[in-house]
Write a protein that holds these residues in place. Structure first.
Motif, mmCIF file in Angstrom:
data_model
loop_
_atom_site.group_PDB
_atom_site.id
_atom_site.type_symbol
_atom_site.label_atom_id
_atom_site.label_comp_id
_atom_site.label_asym_id
_atom_site.label_seq_id
_atom_site.Cartn_x
_atom_site.Cartn_y
_atom_site.Cartn_z
ATOM 1 N N GLU A 98 -2.828 12.586 10.877
ATOM 2 C CA GLU A 98 -2.308 12.089 12.436
ATOM 3 C C GLU A 98 -1.222 11.552 12.409
ATOM 4 N N LEU A 99 -0.956 10.751 12.413
ATOM 5 C CA LEU A 99 0.226 9.782 12.303
ATOM 6 C C LEU A 99 1.776 11.143 12.475
ATOM 7 N N TYR A 100 2.074 11.936 10.910
ATOM 8 C CA TYR A 100 2.917 13.071 10.668
ATOM 9 C C TYR A 100 2.824 13.856 12.204
ATOM 10 N N LYS A 101 1.488 14.245 12.737
ATOM 11 C CA LYS A 101 1.762 14.629 13.394
ATOM 12 C C LYS A 101 2.172 14.747 15.048
ATOM 13 N N GLU A 102 1.538 12.878 15.092
ATOM 14 C CA GLU A 102 2.267 11.869 15.606
ATOM 15 C C GLU A 102 4.262 12.685 16.402
ATOM 16 N N LYS B 142 4.688 3.023 9.718
ATOM 17 C CA LYS B 142 3.995 3.097 9.151
ATOM 18 C C LYS B 142 2.935 4.093 8.792
ATOM 19 N N ALA B 143 3.178 4.852 8.598
ATOM 20 C CA ALA B 143 2.924 6.044 7.979
ATOM 21 C C ALA B 143 3.045 6.178 6.160
ATOM 22 N N ALA B 144 3.998 5.064 6.127
ATOM 23 C CA ALA B 144 4.467 5.269 4.717
ATOM 24 C C ALA B 144 3.333 4.127 4.399
ATOM 25 N N PRO C 22 0.648 -0.927 0.026
ATOM 26 C CA PRO C 22 0.106 0.176 -0.252
ATOM 27 C C PRO C 22 1.045 0.670 -0.100
ATOM 28 N N THR C 23 0.625 2.226 -0.845
ATOM 29 C CA THR C 23 1.196 3.640 -0.590
ATOM 30 C C THR C 23 0.361 4.167 -0.682
ATOM 31 N N PRO C 24 -0.114 5.360 0.026
ATOM 32 C CA PRO C 24 -1.042 6.600 -0.025
ATOM 33 C C PRO C 24 -0.230 6.853 -0.817
#
Length: 536
Positions: A484-488, A472-474, A160-162
């Motif tokens: 939200e992951l990038y805010k964390e 995980k964000a990737a 999976p690629t966002p």
């Protein structure tokens, strides 16, 4: 005014015929340049490789983006902040395993061949994924590109690629190359890398080392009525002070990327006929960062890193070094990236007393002469501001008992020392935020990057929890969850300080007021300038 001053007396002395034989320049006046549609621009460098599909850097894009086009460009008002270029529609699958692009019809390469989905597939698989500095990250899991027809390209991924990442990266990493020019060749050394063949509004016409690049109007450009200009001349002026003088003398029309020193802007803004423009760099945010070598025992201590952060007066840096043309940073994502930015992070106010107390707590008491320990400090040589900040940081550290030896190198030596040899304790870097934290941002703190990779974590910092969050964000497809992951991510970086973000800035364009449509998009200096024009 004769054209001998318009392109400089020095250049004419170097060459009896300055441009192509078909162009008669002698005796032309500056006003006549506007009438003829010839834009003269300052260039402060001569890239060794002009191919933006291989080298996605601003110095390359500045010239090549007028010739080679991406699938989409940044926009102030387009859908998702993008404007169509070689793609007219794009859509990602819900599972993140495919992305479909509908391509523009009726487009031809500058050599007359038709542009098709085969060109996109070739560029993605053979260049972006394998050769490009940033494309390697975005398309790491790209497996195949299906081309069911000449104007459809379906990207298929093994993991999976966002699509959020792909979409944000389109202006930067998707410069499309002609398959018929590159296939079967050594792509990295193909002569077309410096004599570009594209689909853009301008055709690469000529390069004279040390003097100029010349681009001419693409008479068969797909967008009817564009470009507005007939030619763009990039006059090579490596001395930044020379760009301001050339503008005032009406020898050039425009200087981008803060080619005119910040210290000169107040004065030059008052010169009749000159504009100082801060817009047009919103998608090219530079960040002033202190890189830290965690191999040093002292710097591996969080209290020491916190002390250094408290020793830096960000307001002074913004007001004095950047003369107000910057803002203080709160973390690894800049404020003008609202899709990801959060201010709910740990902050470190300027507080010398607190810095001293933290160093005492860490066990580094002042010795004879008030010194606690010594460090080697390497400021990046690319900008005056990074060098000036290096000098400032040396003084700021001295205030808290840290003796910093300032080591100034040229670009090649600096990159080798920091990113290959790790021969530094602190370094000053100007990384660029390019619209998404996965592009040129997480690499600054993620562990495991091989030595020799520039603008990456070469300080030996390792945080398994942060690495896991980045991984995980990737692969997180849901846009809200990924955001939200990038805010964390920002919270963790500011808490543990693998590096210290000090300031963020865009560049300044200085232009004659005869130049129209400057800063018409957030990446204007590195966009195609199809709508730029000159008026008398």
């Amino acid at each position: 005014m004769s054209f001998s001053s318009s392109l400089s007396r020095r250049l004419l002395l170097k060459s009896t015929i300055l441009l192509a034989a078909s162009t008669t320049l002698a005796g032309r006046g500056f006003a006549q340049e506007a009438a003829s549609g010839r834009l003269i621009v300052a260039a402060d460098s001569e890239p060794k490789n002009l191919n933006p599909a291989i080298v996605a850097s601003n110095g390359v894009f500045f010239i090549s983006s007028k010739v080679i086009e991406p699938l989409a460009e940044a926009s102030f008002d387009g859908k998702d902040g993008l404007a169509p270029r070689l793609a007219v529609e794009w859509q990602g699958s819900e599972d993140g395993l495919s992305a479909t692009f509908k391509l523009r019809e009726g487009v031809t390469w500058h050599d007359g061949k038709p542009f098709t989905s085969a060109d996109v597939a070739f560029s993605a698989l053979s260049v972006w994924k394998t050769l490009q500095n940033l494309g390697r990250l975005v398309f790491a899991h790209l497996e195949t590109v299906d081309t069911p027809d000449a104007h459809t390209a379906v990207f298929r991924f093994s993991k999976p690629t966002p699509f959020q990442l792909i979409r944000n990266a389109l202006p930067v990493v998707t410069s499309v190359l002609p398959k018929h020019v590159y296939e079967g060749t050594d792509i990295a050394t193909n002569p077309a890398n410096n004599k570009l063949v594209g689909t853009g509004p301008f055709v690469f016409a000529e390069y004279k080392p040390g003097e100029y690049y010349r681009l001419t109007r693409n008479e068969k450009y797909w967008n009817a009525g564009q470009p507005k200009l007939q030619e763009i001349i990039y006059r090579i002026l490596p001395d930044r002070a020379g760009a301001g003088a050339a503008l005032e003398a009406e020898e050039i029309h425009l200087a981008a990327f803060s080619a005119v020193p910040l210290a000169d802007l107040s004065r030059i803004s008052k010169v009749p006929g000159i504009m100082v423009i801060a817009d047009g760099y919103e998608a090219l945010t530079y960040q002033l960062v202190v890189e830290i070598n965690h191999r040093r025992k002292e710097l591996a201590d969080l209290k020491v890193r916190q002390a250094i952060a408290h020793a830096i007066d960000k307001k002074f840096v913004v007001d004095t070094i950047f003369l107000g043309y910057a803002t203080a940073s709160s973390g690894p994502v800049p404020k003008n990236a609202p899709e990801f930015y959060t201010d709910e992070v740990e902050t470190y106010d300027f507080d010398v007393a607190k810095a001293n107390a933290l160093l005492d707590e860490a066990g580094y008491k002042r010795g004879e002469g008030g010194n606690r320990f010594s460090l080697k400090l390497l400021p990046a040589p690319y900008f005056n501001e990074t060098k000036q900040f290096g000098a400032y940081l040396r003084q700021a550290l001295a205030e808290v008992g840290i003796d910093a030896e300032l080591v100034n190198n040229d670009s090649a030596a600096h990159q080798k020392a920091v990113y290959t040899d790790h021969a530094f304790d602190l370094a000053i870097a100007p990384p660029v935020f390019r619209g998404d934290p996965a592009i040129s941002t997480t690499i600054l703190v993620k562990s495991g990057t091989p030595a020799g990779v520039g603008f990456s974590n070469q300080g030996g910092y390792e945080n398994k929890n942060l690495d896991a969050l980045i991984d995980k964000a990737a692969e997180t497809v849901n846009t809200e969850t990924r955001t939200e992951l990038y805010k964390e991510f920002q919270k963790k970086v500011t808490e543990d300080l693998p590096l210290i973000n000090v300031a963020e800035w865009g560049f300044i364009t200085v232009a004659r007021d005869t130049v129209q449509n400057v800063a018409s998009n957030p990446r204007w200096a590195v966009s195609n300038w199809a709508d730029a024009e000159l008026v008398s």
